[in-house]
Design a protein around this motif. Structure first.
Motif, PDB file in Angstrom:
ATOM      1  N   PHE A 278       0.823  -1.202   0.000  1.00  0.00           N
ATOM      2  CA  PHE A 278       0.000   0.000   0.000  1.00  0.00           C
ATOM      3  C   PHE A 278       0.857   1.252   0.000  1.00  0.00           C
ATOM      4  O   PHE A 278       1.998   1.238   0.449  1.00  0.00           O
TER       5      PHE A 278
ATOM      6  N   SER B 157       0.562   3.780   1.832  1.00  0.00           N
ATOM      7  CA  SER B 157       0.922   4.144   3.206  1.00  0.00           C
ATOM      8  C   SER B 157       1.663   3.002   3.902  1.00  0.00           C
ATOM      9  O   SER B 157       1.938   3.075   5.086  1.00  0.00           O
TER      10      SER B 157
ATOM     11  N   ALA C 115       0.754   0.495   5.262  1.00  0.00           N
ATOM     12  CA  ALA C 115      -0.217  -0.239   6.087  1.00  0.00           C
ATOM     13  C   ALA C 115       0.444  -1.293   6.959  1.00  0.00           C
ATOM     14  O   ALA C 115      -0.023  -2.421   7.071  1.00  0.00           O
ATOM     15  N   ILE C 116       1.550  -0.920   7.595  1.00  0.00           N
ATOM     16  CA  ILE C 116       2.187  -1.816   8.555  1.00  0.00           C
ATOM     17  C   ILE C 116       1.345  -1.803   9.822  1.00  0.00           C
ATOM     18  O   ILE C 116       0.956  -0.749  10.296  1.00  0.00           O
ATOM     19  N   PHE C 117       1.046  -2.991  10.365  1.00  0.00           N
ATOM     20  CA  PHE C 117       0.229  -3.050  11.579  1.00  0.00           C
ATOM     21  C   PHE C 117       1.043  -2.503  12.751  1.00  0.00           C
ATOM     22  O   PHE C 117       2.044  -3.104  13.147  1.00  0.00           O
ATOM     23  N   PRO C 118       0.634  -1.373  13.307  1.00  0.00           N
ATOM     24  CA  PRO C 118       1.511  -0.685  14.262  1.00  0.00           C
ATOM     25  C   PRO C 118       1.639  -1.385  15.612  1.00  0.00           C
ATOM     26  O   PRO C 118       2.583  -1.129  16.344  1.00  0.00           O
ATOM     27  N   HIS C 119       0.694  -2.272  15.926  1.00  0.00           N
ATOM     28  CA  HIS C 119       0.734  -2.910  17.246  1.00  0.00           C
ATOM     29  C   HIS C 119       1.489  -4.231  17.219  1.00  0.00           C
ATOM     30  O   HIS C 119       1.569  -4.915  18.238  1.00  0.00           O
ATOM     31  N   LEU C 120       2.031  -4.602  16.069  1.00  0.00           N
ATOM     32  CA  LEU C 120       2.750  -5.876  15.967  1.00  0.00           C
ATOM     33  C   LEU C 120       4.231  -5.627  15.715  1.00  0.00           C
ATOM     34  O   LEU C 120       4.635  -4.539  15.309  1.00  0.00           O
TER      35      LEU C 120
ATOM     36  N   PHE D  65       2.118 -12.360   9.097  1.00  0.00           N
ATOM     37  CA  PHE D  65       0.673 -12.215   9.285  1.00  0.00           C
ATOM     38  C   PHE D  65      -0.135 -13.083   8.323  1.00  0.00           C
ATOM     39  O   PHE D  65      -1.090 -13.757   8.716  1.00  0.00           O
ATOM     40  N   GLY D  66       0.257 -13.087   7.069  1.00  0.00           N
ATOM     41  CA  GLY D  66      -0.488 -13.828   6.050  1.00  0.00           C
ATOM     42  C   GLY D  66      -0.368 -15.339   6.187  1.00  0.00           C
ATOM     43  O   GLY D  66      -1.098 -16.090   5.545  1.00  0.00           O
TER      44      GLY D  66
ATOM     45  N   ARG E  75       6.122  -8.832   3.671  1.00  0.00           N
ATOM     46  CA  ARG E  75       4.825  -9.339   4.096  1.00  0.00           C
ATOM     47  C   ARG E  75       3.984  -9.807   2.905  1.00  0.00           C
ATOM     48  O   ARG E  75       3.233 -10.777   2.991  1.00  0.00           O
ATOM     49  N   ALA E  76       4.126  -9.119   1.787  1.00  0.00           N
ATOM     50  CA  ALA E  76       3.370  -9.492   0.594  1.00  0.00           C
ATOM     51  C   ALA E  76       4.028 -10.659  -0.133  1.00  0.00           C
ATOM     52  O   ALA E  76       3.358 -11.584  -0.585  1.00  0.00           O
TER      53      ALA E  76
ATOM     54  N   ASP F 279      -6.026   3.910  10.060  1.00  0.00           N
ATOM     55  CA  ASP F 279      -5.821   3.963   8.615  1.00  0.00           C
ATOM     56  C   ASP F 279      -6.638   2.849   7.951  1.00  0.00           C
ATOM     57  O   ASP F 279      -6.503   1.684   8.287  1.00  0.00           O
TER      58      ASP F 279
ATOM     59  N   SER G  51      -6.344   1.526   5.160  1.00  0.00           N
ATOM     60  CA  SER G  51      -5.563   0.529   4.432  1.00  0.00           C
ATOM     61  C   SER G  51      -5.068  -0.583   5.356  1.00  0.00           C
ATOM     62  O   SER G  51      -4.700  -1.657   4.881  1.00  0.00           O
ATOM     63  N   LEU G  52      -5.071  -0.352   6.688  1.00  0.00           N
ATOM     64  CA  LEU G  52      -4.701  -1.441   7.605  1.00  0.00           C
ATOM     65  C   LEU G  52      -5.706  -2.590   7.481  1.00  0.00           C
ATOM     66  O   LEU G  52      -5.329  -3.760   7.433  1.00  0.00           O
TER      67      LEU G  52
ATOM     68  N   ALA H 166      -5.215  -4.237   4.175  1.00  0.00           N
ATOM     69  CA  ALA H 166      -4.013  -5.067   4.179  1.00  0.00           C
ATOM     70  C   ALA H 166      -4.309  -6.417   4.823  1.00  0.00           C
ATOM     71  O   ALA H 166      -3.915  -7.463   4.297  1.00  0.00           O
TER      72      ALA H 166
ATOM     73  N   LEU I 163      -4.246 -10.060   3.009  1.00  0.00           N
ATOM     74  CA  LEU I 163      -3.400 -11.157   3.473  1.00  0.00           C
ATOM     75  C   LEU I 163      -4.232 -12.371   3.872  1.00  0.00           C
ATOM     76  O   LEU I 163      -3.728 -13.285   4.525  1.00  0.00           O
TER      77      LEU I 163
ATOM     78  N   GLU J 227      -7.380 -12.550   5.598  1.00  0.00           N
ATOM     79  CA  GLU J 227      -8.334 -12.559   6.706  1.00  0.00           C
ATOM     80  C   GLU J 227      -9.725 -12.159   6.203  1.00  0.00           C
ATOM     81  O   GLU J 227      -9.860 -11.548   5.157  1.00  0.00           O
TER      82      GLU J 227
ATOM     83  N   ILE K 249      -6.898  -6.779  14.095  1.00  0.00           N
ATOM     84  CA  ILE K 249      -6.335  -5.469  13.760  1.00  0.00           C
ATOM     85  C   ILE K 249      -7.113  -4.332  14.415  1.00  0.00           C
ATOM     86  O   ILE K 249      -6.547  -3.537  15.174  1.00  0.00           O
TER      87      ILE K 249
ATOM     88  N   LEU L  93      -6.200  -2.042  18.085  1.00  0.00           N
ATOM     89  CA  LEU L  93      -5.797  -0.657  17.845  1.00  0.00           C
ATOM     90  C   LEU L  93      -6.760   0.349  18.462  1.00  0.00           C
ATOM     91  O   LEU L  93      -6.365   1.466  18.792  1.00  0.00           O
TER      92      LEU L  93
ATOM     93  N   ARG M 279       0.477   4.616  19.689  1.00  0.00           N
ATOM     94  CA  ARG M 279       0.584   3.322  19.032  1.00  0.00           C
ATOM     95  C   ARG M 279       0.262   3.384  17.553  1.00  0.00           C
ATOM     96  O   ARG M 279       0.876   2.729  16.742  1.00  0.00           O
ATOM     97  N   THR M 280      -0.768   4.162  17.222  1.00  0.00           N
ATOM     98  CA  THR M 280      -1.134   4.242  15.811  1.00  0.00           C
ATOM     99  C   THR M 280      -0.376   5.358  15.115  1.00  0.00           C
ATOM    100  O   THR M 280      -0.507   5.556  13.932  1.00  0.00           O
TER     101      THR M 280
END
Ligand SMILES: Nc1ncnc2c1ncn2[C@@H]1O[C@H](COP(=O)(O)OP(=O)(O)O)[C@@H](O)[C@H]1O
Ligand SMILES: [Mg+2]
Lengths: 365, 269
Positions: free
Chosen positions: A85, A87, A89-94, A102-103, A150-151, B156, B158-159, B162, B166, B168, B177, B181, B259-260
């Motif tokens: 993406f 942006s 779109a990295i998951f910020p909490h991981l 993840f996939g 990740r992709a 976001d 796009s999260l 994404a 992947l 889900e 996700i 968050l 965090r975000t």
């Protein structure tokens, strides 16, 4: 290059957002293993087209085929595509590791195998040893690499990249361009890149689709796009092109007699003609800055020669750009000359001889 | 006197007016006299002890915990649905509907309490702690929606895409996700709704049956001058608890932003 099978096929794809006609009849094929770019100004529909492949955007009519299968009704989470993406779109909490893996969550392979796959993917994008880092603490370039890993870890048939380099600074961008090309050759997956940067598209792509206002204006390899743009619009968008008014005198047997301002009479082949069928009064010849050469003392033209006056000098170190007013013309043309040791940069107002060749011209009519 | 110092004097006067009464609360709670007046006569913890032996007070406290706990959970759950809907989907009449949800924020509580009472009596529902909970949900939900909307907004889009990309589905994407968050927002909403409900009086007084919560109980006790210092002691504890809960809520809200990686656009606190 041996013929490759088709990976993506757009069949007359239309997309409406309410009344807005965002995609206006896209028909194109993208080959397996190809590095393909969608290039165009902002708002022309590149992202929309990319998202119709990923399955995030439905289409109003037509068909999108991936690897021979019609994707109508196939949701994004089961399509054989993955996306990087804009942006990231990295998951910020991981962590980095958890992001990259993840996939694989539902994949039946063992925990060890997954860990190995993640480590391999990280190594591939140059992030070896970054697995335990928190994702929100990464730099822009590192996020981009995590998004790639990740992709790619899912080994998709197609990797979709939406302006992946636009958020990086110039140096980082150029480095990532080279890395992306290397990565694509290494994994052999079809890459589809969206970009508004013509240089980036030329550098990276096997083929490029130039889009304007929801339509593909020209689809060709970089060299063809640069040397033989099929319209003034494409020529203007890719690199710099100079234009001079011209008149078509006659046309027969694949040859076109043209009378151009500053150049005089010449004969061009029909291959040099872009977008046939317009009126003859508005014809123009176009040429790239590097196709005209300033002749220094003792040099002679191999083909044709004319005179001009230097109207502007822009010095770039390795190159100098000259705006030169050719005799018999009104507007200065941009010429680029590679600087050679011991050769002076010309002063403003210098009269100079200029070599040119009809073969390097494109006729727009 | 220049402009800056004028503003400073104004700010100090303002803060004194705002907080001086609250400072008086613990002052008299520890004062060794039944009369609430200066000068202070001596230090005692006796009022806290008196409070401790008050069985009715503990019943009121239990009622309050049930009311505030249930209110916080229901209002926050409703808030999650509303915030999700308002940030992701567009449908006809959306802004009107949201306006209706947010209306209790500006409606006088008195009006809310009276109209609810009329309706409940008309339907024939007996007054109990559950009718108080109903009223509190109405006034707390707007706060929950406001807090959670900002939590969902800073997410976001796009999260989600994404995660979907992947492999889900909508449910697992929400669980893996979205929920983690917005969790700081959820915690913050729970705490703020709890605090609002705990301190609320008008609805608790109007819609309460024989089971009174703390706020109504305190009000009742003020009729007996001898009980007032003990109530001030209780009030002191409540102020402390409220400040603690709101601080925790703010802490979670800020952690959510960190965090975000979103920008702080100011919250409730
Ligand atoms: N969800 C949407 N709703 C309405 N219009 C949209 C939506 N997404 C994109 N558009 C419009 O479609 C056009 C193409 O958008 P996009 O594909 O994002 O362009 P690009 O990626 O080439 O800059 C733009 O004019 C944009 O405003
Ligand atoms: Mg775009």
């Amino acid at each position: 290059m041996n013929p490759r099978p088709d990976m993506i096929e757009f069949q007359d794809v239309h997309k409406y957002y309410g009344d807005y006609h965002a995609l206006r009849g896209i028909t194109a094929t993208i080959k397996a293993g190809e590095f393909f770019s969608l290039l165009g100004p902002s708002g022309c529909g590149k992202t929309t087209l990319l998202r119709t492949i990923a399955g995030f955007e439905g289409i109003s009519s037509g068909a999108v085929m991936i690897d021979g299968k019609n994707m109508a009704g196939v949701p994004a989470n089961v399509r054989p595509t993955n996306m990087v993406f804009q942006s990231y779109a990295i998951f910020p909490h991981l962590t980095v590791e958890q992001n990259v893996g993840f996939g694989l969550r539902k994949d039946p392979m063992s925990k060890d195998q997954k860990a190995r796959a993640v480590a391999e993917a990280l190594e591939m994008v140059g992030l070896k040893g970054y697995g335990a880092r928190a994702a929100h603490a990464l730099s822009g370039g590192q996020r981009q690499r995590v998004a790639l890993a990740r992709a790619l870890i899912l080994k998709p048939k197609v990797l979709l990249l939406d302006e992946p380099l636009s958020a990086l600074d110039k140096k980082m961008r150029e480095q990532m361009q080279v890395e992306l090309i290397r990565l694509q050759r290494q994994v052999g997956i079809t890459f589809i890149l969206v970009t508004h940067d013509q240089e980036e598209a030329l550098v990276m792509s096997d083929r490029i689709a130039v889009m304007f206002e929801g339509e593909i204006a020209q689809l060709a390899d970089p060299e063809t796009l640069y040397r033989r743009p099929n319209s003034k619009k494409v020529a203007d968008f890719i690199g710099t092109m100079n234009f001079l008014p011209a008149r078509i005198v006659s046309e027969a047997g694949g040859m076109v007699e043209v009378e151009a301002q500053g150049f005089g009479a010449m004969t061009l082949t029909t291959e040099q003609c872009a977008a046939a069928g317009a009126d003859k009064a508005g014809a123009m010849v176009g040429f790239r800055p590097e196709t005209l050469t300033i002749l220094f003392d003792g040099q002679t033209a191999t083909d044709r020669e004319t005179m001009g006056t230097v109207a502007e000098v822009v010095y770039y170190g390795d190159m100098t750009y000259y705006d030169v007013k050719l005799d018999g013309t009104e507007v200065p043309m941009r010429l680029s000359m590679r600087n050679v040791f011991g050769r002076p940069v010309l002063d403003l107002g210098t009269r100079t001889r200029i070599a040119w060749s009809p073969g390097a011209l494109v006729l727009f009519r | 006197m220049n402009k800056g110092s004028g503003l400073r004097v104004y700010a100090i006067v303002y803060l004194v007016f705002l907080y001086a009464p609250i400072i008086l609360l613990p002052l008299f709670a520890f004062n060794d006299s039944r009369v609430i007046a200066f000068p202070l006569t001596g230090f005692t913890t006796g009022w806290f002890a008196a409070m401790w032996e008050d069985e009715q007070l503990f019943r009121a406290l239990r009622n309050s915990l049930i009311i505030s706990g249930s209110t916080a959970i229901f209002a926050t759950t409703l808030g999650i649905f509303a915030a999700r809907a308002s940030t992701r989907y567009s449908f006809p009449g959306k802004s009107g509907l949201l306006g209706l949800i947010m209306l209790p924020l500006v409606l006088p509580e008195m009006i809310m309490a009276m109209s609810l009472l009329v309706v409940l009596l008309w339907i024939g529902i007996p007054l109990s702690i559950w009718t108080i909970i109903l009223g509190h949900i109405l006034i707390c939900t707007p706060f929950a929606v406001a807090i959670l909307s900002s939590a969902f907004q800073s997410l976001d889009k796009s999260l989600e895409e994404a995660a979907y990309d992947l492999g889900e589905n909508a449910v697992s994407t929400f669980r893996l996700i979205i929920l983690p968050l917005v969790m700081p927002g959820i915690v913050s909403s729970l705490l703020i709704c709890f605090t609002i409900s705990l301190d609320e009086f008008i609805i608790a007084y109007f819609l309460g049956g024989s089971d009174t919560p703390l706020s109504a109980y305190i009000y009742g006790q003020f009729r007996f001058p001898a009980r007032v210092p003990a109530m001030l002691a209780l009030g002191t504890i409540l102020v402390g608890v409220s400040i603690l809960l709101l601080s925790i809520a703010e802490y979670f809200r800020r952690r959510g932003l960190a965090r975000t990686g979103a920008k702080d656009t100011g919250g409730f606190l």
